[in-house]
Design a protein around this motif. Structure first.
Motif, PDB file in Angstrom:
ATOM      1  N   CYS A 101       0.838  -1.215   0.000  1.00 34.61           N
ATOM      2  CA  CYS A 101       0.000   0.000   0.000  1.00 34.61           C
ATOM      3  C   CYS A 101       0.868   1.258   0.000  1.00 34.61           C
ATOM      4  O   CYS A 101       0.584   2.222  -0.723  1.00 34.61           O
ATOM      5  CB  CYS A 101      -0.926   0.009   1.216  1.00 34.61           C
ATOM      6  SG  CYS A 101      -2.269  -1.177   1.080  1.00 34.61           S
ATOM      7  N   ALA A 102       1.943   1.256   0.790  1.00 35.59           N
ATOM      8  CA  ALA A 102       2.842   2.416   0.837  1.00 35.59           C
ATOM      9  C   ALA A 102       3.529   2.618  -0.514  1.00 35.59           C
ATOM     10  O   ALA A 102       3.684   3.758  -0.989  1.00 35.59           O
ATOM     11  CB  ALA A 102       3.874   2.235   1.950  1.00 35.59           C
ATOM     12  N   ALA A 103       3.943   1.516  -1.145  1.00 33.45           N
ATOM     13  CA  ALA A 103       4.580   1.622  -2.468  1.00 33.45           C
ATOM     14  C   ALA A 103       3.598   2.214  -3.481  1.00 33.45           C
ATOM     15  O   ALA A 103       3.971   3.055  -4.313  1.00 33.45           O
ATOM     16  CB  ALA A 103       5.061   0.255  -2.933  1.00 33.45           C
ATOM     17  N   GLY A 104       2.330   1.792  -3.415  1.00 39.45           N
ATOM     18  CA  GLY A 104       1.320   2.354  -4.314  1.00 39.45           C
ATOM     19  C   GLY A 104       1.104   3.842  -4.064  1.00 39.45           C
ATOM     20  O   GLY A 104       0.953   4.623  -5.007  1.00 39.45           O
ATOM     21  N   MET A 105       1.115   4.239  -2.776  1.00 38.21           N
ATOM     22  CA  MET A 105       0.900   5.659  -2.460  1.00 38.21           C
ATOM     23  C   MET A 105       2.087   6.518  -2.874  1.00 38.21           C
ATOM     24  O   MET A 105       1.936   7.697  -3.163  1.00 38.21           O
ATOM     25  CB  MET A 105       0.629   5.829  -0.965  1.00 38.21           C
ATOM     26  CG  MET A 105      -0.740   5.328  -0.565  1.00 38.21           C
ATOM     27  SD  MET A 105      -1.145   5.686   1.143  1.00 38.21           S
ATOM     28  CE  MET A 105       0.012   4.664   2.018  1.00 38.21           C
ATOM     29  N   VAL A 106       3.295   5.950  -2.927  1.00 38.02           N
ATOM     30  CA  VAL A 106       4.487   6.714  -3.318  1.00 38.02           C
ATOM     31  C   VAL A 106       4.688   6.679  -4.831  1.00 38.02           C
ATOM     32  O   VAL A 106       4.997   7.699  -5.459  1.00 38.02           O
ATOM     33  CB  VAL A 106       5.736   6.155  -2.589  1.00 38.02           C
ATOM     34  CG1 VAL A 106       7.011   6.755  -3.145  1.00 38.02           C
ATOM     35  CG2 VAL A 106       5.615   6.405  -1.099  1.00 38.02           C
ATOM     36  N   PHE A 107       4.529   5.509  -5.444  1.00 39.23           N
ATOM     37  CA  PHE A 107       4.815   5.339  -6.868  1.00 39.23           C
ATOM     38  C   PHE A 107       3.729   5.922  -7.769  1.00 39.23           C
ATOM     39  O   PHE A 107       4.029   6.515  -8.809  1.00 39.23           O
ATOM     40  CB  PHE A 107       4.993   3.847  -7.173  1.00 39.23           C
ATOM     41  CG  PHE A 107       5.124   3.545  -8.636  1.00 39.23           C
ATOM     42  CD1 PHE A 107       6.269   3.869  -9.342  1.00 39.23           C
ATOM     43  CD2 PHE A 107       4.079   2.947  -9.332  1.00 39.23           C
ATOM     44  CE1 PHE A 107       6.379   3.603 -10.688  1.00 39.23           C
ATOM     45  CE2 PHE A 107       4.177   2.679 -10.683  1.00 39.23           C
ATOM     46  CZ  PHE A 107       5.335   3.002 -11.362  1.00 39.23           C
ATOM     47  N   LEU A 108       2.474   5.782  -7.401  1.00 45.71           N
ATOM     48  CA  LEU A 108       1.378   6.197  -8.292  1.00 45.71           C
ATOM     49  C   LEU A 108       1.345   7.694  -8.598  1.00 45.71           C
ATOM     50  O   LEU A 108       1.100   8.065  -9.748  1.00 45.71           O
ATOM     51  CB  LEU A 108       0.033   5.724  -7.739  1.00 45.71           C
ATOM     52  CG  LEU A 108      -0.243   4.236  -7.973  1.00 45.71           C
ATOM     53  CD1 LEU A 108      -1.507   3.811  -7.249  1.00 45.71           C
ATOM     54  CD2 LEU A 108      -0.354   3.939  -9.446  1.00 45.71           C
ATOM     55  N   PRO A 109       1.580   8.611  -7.638  1.00 51.76           N
ATOM     56  CA  PRO A 109       1.576  10.037  -8.030  1.00 51.76           C
ATOM     57  C   PRO A 109       2.663  10.369  -9.047  1.00 51.76           C
ATOM     58  O   PRO A 109       2.436  11.122  -9.995  1.00 51.76           O
ATOM     59  CB  PRO A 109       1.813  10.780  -6.716  1.00 51.76           C
ATOM     60  CG  PRO A 109       1.473   9.828  -5.649  1.00 51.76           C
ATOM     61  CD  PRO A 109       1.712   8.457  -6.197  1.00 51.76           C
ATOM     62  N   TRP A 110       3.839   9.797  -8.859  1.00 47.10           N
ATOM     63  CA  TRP A 110       4.934  10.038  -9.795  1.00 47.10           C
ATOM     64  C   TRP A 110       4.562   9.530 -11.191  1.00 47.10           C
ATOM     65  O   TRP A 110       4.717  10.236 -12.189  1.00 47.10           O
ATOM     66  CB  TRP A 110       6.188   9.332  -9.267  1.00 47.10           C
ATOM     67  CG  TRP A 110       7.340   9.326 -10.206  1.00 47.10           C
ATOM     68  CD1 TRP A 110       8.174  10.360 -10.500  1.00 47.10           C
ATOM     69  CD2 TRP A 110       7.775   8.222 -11.002  1.00 47.10           C
ATOM     70  NE1 TRP A 110       9.111   9.978 -11.418  1.00 47.10           N
ATOM     71  CE2 TRP A 110       8.891   8.661 -11.744  1.00 47.10           C
ATOM     72  CE3 TRP A 110       7.335   6.914 -11.141  1.00 47.10           C
ATOM     73  CZ2 TRP A 110       9.579   7.837 -12.622  1.00 47.10           C
ATOM     74  CZ3 TRP A 110       8.028   6.092 -12.021  1.00 47.10           C
ATOM     75  CH2 TRP A 110       9.123   6.557 -12.748  1.00 47.10           C
TER      76      TRP A 110
END
Length: 137
Positions: free
Chosen positions: A62-71
């Motif tokens: 979930c944290a990876a999705g929250m960090v990677f998706l905006p970029w």
């Protein structure tokens, strides 16, 4: 007699999307990706309250999705579709150097110069100097 050209069908499937349509499609992709990011945040909060097995792994995802998706959403939203072969060919032609044309060269002796010599008169008009000299003599 003029020969009439046969009517040819135009394929609209090969036509590029309009800029407005491209912009709208990029907006939809951006909002979709940011919605998935928000869902990752909500799922992470729910996982913390439920405490399922392998909680650490789920929270990392979930944290990876929250960090990677905006970029990724910003990169994809600012990207344009790839250029067609015709656009690439036109760009290549535009980059080719154009031949420089030069003016014909003349010698100084062959060049004629025109000198304009005018003098003001009493009436405010201008007269050529030759005419003025003739009038004085």
């Amino acid at each position: 007699m003029v020969k009439k050209q046969p009517d040819r069908a135009v394929l609209i499937t090969d036509a590029a999307r309009s800029p407005d349509e491209q912009f709208r499609w990029r907006q939809i992709r951006y909002v979709t990706m940011m919605s998935i990011r928000a869902a990752c945040l909500i799922v992470g909060a729910i996982l913390l309250s439920v405490r399922p097995p392998l909680l650490g792994l789920w929270l990392v995802l979930c944290a990876a999705g929250m960090v990677f998706l905006p970029w990724a959403a910003v990169l994809i939203a600012n990207d344009r579709p790839p250029k067609s072969k015709a656009e690439r060919a036109a760009d290549a032609l535009a980059r080719e150097p154009k031949p420089q044309t030069s003016l014909p060269q003349h010698s100084a002796e062959a060049t004629e110069y025109l000198t304009i010599d005018l003098e003001p008169t009493d009436t405010g008009n201008w007269t050529p100097a030759e005419q003025r000299d003739r009038e004085k003599s």
